[in-house]
Write a protein that holds these residues in place. Structure first.
Motif, PDB file in Angstrom:
ATOM      1  N   TYR A 214       0.820  -1.201   0.000  1.00 52.46           N
ATOM      2  CA  TYR A 214       0.000   0.000   0.000  1.00 52.46           C
ATOM      3  C   TYR A 214       0.859   1.259   0.000  1.00 52.46           C
ATOM      4  O   TYR A 214       0.419   2.316  -0.467  1.00 52.46           O
ATOM      5  CB  TYR A 214      -0.903   0.042   1.234  1.00 52.46           C
ATOM      6  N   VAL A 215       2.068   1.170   0.556  1.00 52.71           N
ATOM      7  CA  VAL A 215       2.937   2.343   0.608  1.00 52.71           C
ATOM      8  C   VAL A 215       4.066   2.238  -0.407  1.00 52.71           C
ATOM      9  O   VAL A 215       5.032   3.001  -0.364  1.00 52.71           O
ATOM     10  CB  VAL A 215       3.492   2.575   2.031  1.00 52.71           C
ATOM     11  N   GLY A 216       3.946   1.284  -1.327  1.00 54.74           N
ATOM     12  CA  GLY A 216       4.854   1.216  -2.457  1.00 54.74           C
ATOM     13  C   GLY A 216       6.220   0.635  -2.169  1.00 54.74           C
ATOM     14  O   GLY A 216       7.167   0.879  -2.922  1.00 54.74           O
ATOM     15  N   LEU A 217       6.342  -0.153  -1.096  1.00 53.29           N
ATOM     16  CA  LEU A 217       7.647  -0.682  -0.706  1.00 53.29           C
ATOM     17  C   LEU A 217       7.553  -2.172  -0.411  1.00 53.29           C
ATOM     18  O   LEU A 217       6.520  -2.659   0.036  1.00 53.29           O
ATOM     19  CB  LEU A 217       8.171   0.039   0.532  1.00 53.29           C
TER      20      LEU A 217
ATOM     21  N   HIS B 120       8.269   7.283  -7.333  1.00 57.25           N
ATOM     22  CA  HIS B 120       6.882   6.844  -7.419  1.00 57.25           C
ATOM     23  C   HIS B 120       6.724   5.391  -6.976  1.00 57.25           C
ATOM     24  O   HIS B 120       7.638   4.574  -7.106  1.00 57.25           O
ATOM     25  CB  HIS B 120       6.359   6.994  -8.847  1.00 57.25           C
ATOM     26  N   SER B 121       5.545   5.097  -6.487  1.00 56.48           N
ATOM     27  CA  SER B 121       5.195   3.726  -6.137  1.00 56.48           C
ATOM     28  C   SER B 121       5.065   2.878  -7.400  1.00 56.48           C
ATOM     29  O   SER B 121       4.847   3.407  -8.501  1.00 56.48           O
ATOM     30  CB  SER B 121       3.863   3.693  -5.385  1.00 56.48           C
TER      31      SER B 121
ATOM     32  N   ASN C 262       5.758   0.727 -12.580  1.00 53.93           N
ATOM     33  CA  ASN C 262       5.252   1.962 -13.176  1.00 53.93           C
ATOM     34  C   ASN C 262       6.004   2.258 -14.469  1.00 53.93           C
ATOM     35  O   ASN C 262       6.869   1.478 -14.902  1.00 53.93           O
ATOM     36  CB  ASN C 262       5.320   3.122 -12.174  1.00 53.93           C
TER      37      ASN C 262
ATOM     38  N   THR D 147       1.034   5.419 -12.347  1.00 54.66           N
ATOM     39  CA  THR D 147       0.649   4.725 -11.123  1.00 54.66           C
ATOM     40  C   THR D 147      -0.413   5.514 -10.376  1.00 54.66           C
ATOM     41  O   THR D 147      -0.272   6.734 -10.199  1.00 54.66           O
ATOM     42  CB  THR D 147       1.851   4.481 -10.192  1.00 54.66           C
TER      43      THR D 147
ATOM     44  N   PHE E  49      -0.883   5.245  -7.290  1.00 58.87           N
ATOM     45  CA  PHE E  49      -0.476   5.200  -5.882  1.00 58.87           C
ATOM     46  C   PHE E  49       0.531   6.284  -5.509  1.00 58.87           C
ATOM     47  O   PHE E  49       1.154   6.207  -4.441  1.00 58.87           O
ATOM     48  CB  PHE E  49       0.095   3.818  -5.552  1.00 58.87           C
TER      49      PHE E  49
ATOM     50  N   ASP F 184       6.041   6.623  -3.265  1.00 59.25           N
ATOM     51  CA  ASP F 184       6.165   5.601  -2.236  1.00 59.25           C
ATOM     52  C   ASP F 184       6.487   6.260  -0.897  1.00 59.25           C
ATOM     53  O   ASP F 184       6.685   7.475  -0.804  1.00 59.25           O
ATOM     54  CB  ASP F 184       7.188   4.530  -2.628  1.00 59.25           C
ATOM     55  N   HIS F 185       6.521   5.450   0.144  1.00 62.18           N
ATOM     56  CA  HIS F 185       6.661   5.982   1.503  1.00 62.18           C
ATOM     57  C   HIS F 185       7.999   5.611   2.135  1.00 62.18           C
ATOM     58  O   HIS F 185       8.050   5.304   3.324  1.00 62.18           O
ATOM     59  CB  HIS F 185       5.499   5.497   2.379  1.00 62.18           C
ATOM     60  N   ARG F 186       9.064   5.662   1.343  1.00 66.47           N
ATOM     61  CA  ARG F 186      10.374   5.533   1.954  1.00 66.47           C
ATOM     62  C   ARG F 186      10.551   6.669   2.965  1.00 66.47           C
ATOM     63  O   ARG F 186       9.833   7.683   2.917  1.00 66.47           O
ATOM     64  CB  ARG F 186      11.474   5.568   0.887  1.00 66.47           C
TER      65      ARG F 186
END
Length: 493
Positions: free
Chosen positions: A194-197, A304-305, A378, A430, A432, A435-437
């Motif tokens: 969900y957070v792209g990781l 980006h996720s 993506n 994407t 989403f 991402d949430h790094r």
């Protein structure tokens, strides 16, 4: 004019959440939306007699949504009655076993015991309590709070508490430190998608997502599918006094040395305004809609996720016993995440199948709709989608048949892949966002209040708190609160 209207650009969930609160507080609000209806990413589409949700399918934390209605003095149940799904998810593993995620600590512990044994069930119960403690430490300070100032991170007590709970370990290691059955670890780490990781790169703080959906529960509107959410919010915003202008595209937020001065619309109309909420795709907005002072170091090299391949099907039958959400977890767990990180399709993808049987209006009587989501790279990766797209669609059809859904190749429906997401306005193809790094989390995420352009506020997935229905709604609330806290401006520009 003295203050003029607040202009909200985008009638997605974030823009509508801001509009409801601002209008309810007595502000003159104009929402401009390029499409012909509300929804933004929370969209809808049809294929013959079938209707599909084309945006988020998972709704958690319904209290966040209820707060938006409550801000306007409205009862969410009157506008948008929800049902709690049972089970929240069905997790189908490659060994043929499955785990239904259900409500209640005792009931869920019994399910874990039946699958993994009593010792693991005891470990699960302790881990469940840990998730709750982590949520309580994190939610009010770093998620449900304005983090547009650096000092928002200076919360030593909260940071120490999160560290003690394991929040700054890697997510997979955090889960493995408390659980031993690989199936249960996967059940509490797949949410990293969900957070792209991948789970081994996501911080343990994102275990709060596992708490939100495996403990807090997953919900769904009783009528109208997920698209009923923006429709209801738009109705509340209009009742509160906001003007919603559909089919109206904003082309430029104008500003001078003192801040925002207005919004220029396609066709030449100008709305004089000192406060604007931009709730749309941020990279696209930076390419021309926003004034030059908005871009900063946070937006120069966004990560980006991953994206997704989604296939929607109209079925000429129903699927008795099928859960609303089923996750089919593949055998090559680490390899799947490694491929996504490298910008390649997953060799053995994890699939999310959504079967909204309770949405009676989505299909004719005796029929149903079915959607399947496969995480995918993506458009910033090396994948040639003109060649790879057809192959992945055929592979996904075969996977669905292997999982017992039958031959879906002739079913009416809709396909959304990264090029299609890009055509719908999503940067990098994407839906989403970023991402949430760590370097794109909280204060490090693009600021919701660009300091060099007073009066401009950003909301949506690209700002904090981030991706997901509750965070997006919170971002709209935070934008509205900042505007309402500003000192009223006099005079005209």
């Amino acid at each position: 004019m003295k203050n003029g209207p607040v202009v909200v650009i985008g009638a997605g969930l974030a823009g509508l959440a801001a509009a409801v609160r601002l209008a309810a507080a007595g502000r003159d609000v104009q929402v401009v939306e390029a499409r012909g209806e509300p929804g933004g990413c929370c969209g809808t589409a049809t294929a013959g007699p079938y209707r599909f949700d084309t945006g988020p399918s998972v709704l958690t934390m319904p209290g966040v949504l209820a707060d938006v209605f409550g801000a306007a003095g409205e009862d969410m149940d009157a506008w948008l009655p929800l049902q709690r799904l049972d089970p929240y998810y069905r997790l189908a593993y490659d060994d043929g076993s499955h785990l239904d995620v259900v409500a209640g600590a005792d009931a869920m512990t019994e399910r874990v015991a039946a699958l993994c044994g009593p010792a693991e069930a005891d470990r699960y119960r302790r881990f469940r309590r840990l998730l709750g403690e982590m949520f309580d430490a994190e939610w009010p300070v770093f998620i449900d709070a304005d983090v547009t100032r650096l000092r928002s991170l200076a919360r030593p007590a909260a940071l120490l508490r999160l560290a003690a709970l394991g929040g700054f370990r890697r997510l997979d290691r955090l889960a493995a430190a408390h659980l031993t059955d690989d199936r249960l670890i996967k059940a509490h780490t797949f949410q990293a998608l969900y957070v792209g990781l991948p789970p081994r790169r996501a911080l343990g703080i994102y275990a709060v997502i596992a708490h939100m959906d495996t403990v807090g529960g997953v919900y769904f509107p009783r009528e109208g599918g997920m698209h009923a959410i923006p429709r209801a919010l738009a109705g509340v915003a209009e009742k509160a006094g906001a003007q919603l202008r559909y089919g109206t595209r904003a082309v430029r937020v104008e500003a001078d040395s003192g801040g925002v001065t207005g919004v220029r619309l396609e066709g030449g109309e100008r709305i004089a305004a000192r406060q604007v909420v931009v709730a749309c795709d941020l990279p696209s907005a930076l390419a021309g809609l926003l004034p030059p002072g908005v871009a900063d170091w946070r937006t120069r090299r966004p990560k980006h996720s991953p994206s997704c391949l989604v296939m929607h099907f109209g079925l000429d039958r129903t699927l008795p016993g099928q859960a609303h959400h089923t996750l089919h977890l593949g055998r090559r767990w680490d390899a799947a995440f490694d491929a996504l990180a490298a910008g390649r399709p997953q060799p053995d993808p994890n699939l999310l199948v959504t079967y909204p049987a309770s949405d009676a209006g989505a299909a004719p009587a005796g029929h149903a709709t079915l959607s399947v989501l496969e995480p995918a790279p993506n458009l910033h990766g090396p994948t040639d989608w003109a060649r790879t797209g057809p192959r992945l669609r055929e592979r996904l059809l075969q996977r669905m048949q292997d999982h017992g859904y039958g031959d879906l190749s002739g079913a009416p429906g809709l396909v959304l892949d990264p090029p299609a997401w890009q055509r719908l306005g999503h940067a990098a193809g994407t839906p989403f966002a970023l991402d949430h790094r760590f370097t794109q989390t909280a204060w490090f995420r693009p600021s919701g209040a660009p300091r060099r352009v007073p009066g401009l506020h950003l909301a949506g997935m690209f700002t904090a708190p981030g991706v997901g229905v509750p965070p997006v709604l919170i971002s709209g609330r935070l934008a509205a609160e900042r505007i309402l806290a500003e000192r009223p401006l006099e005079g005209s520009r």
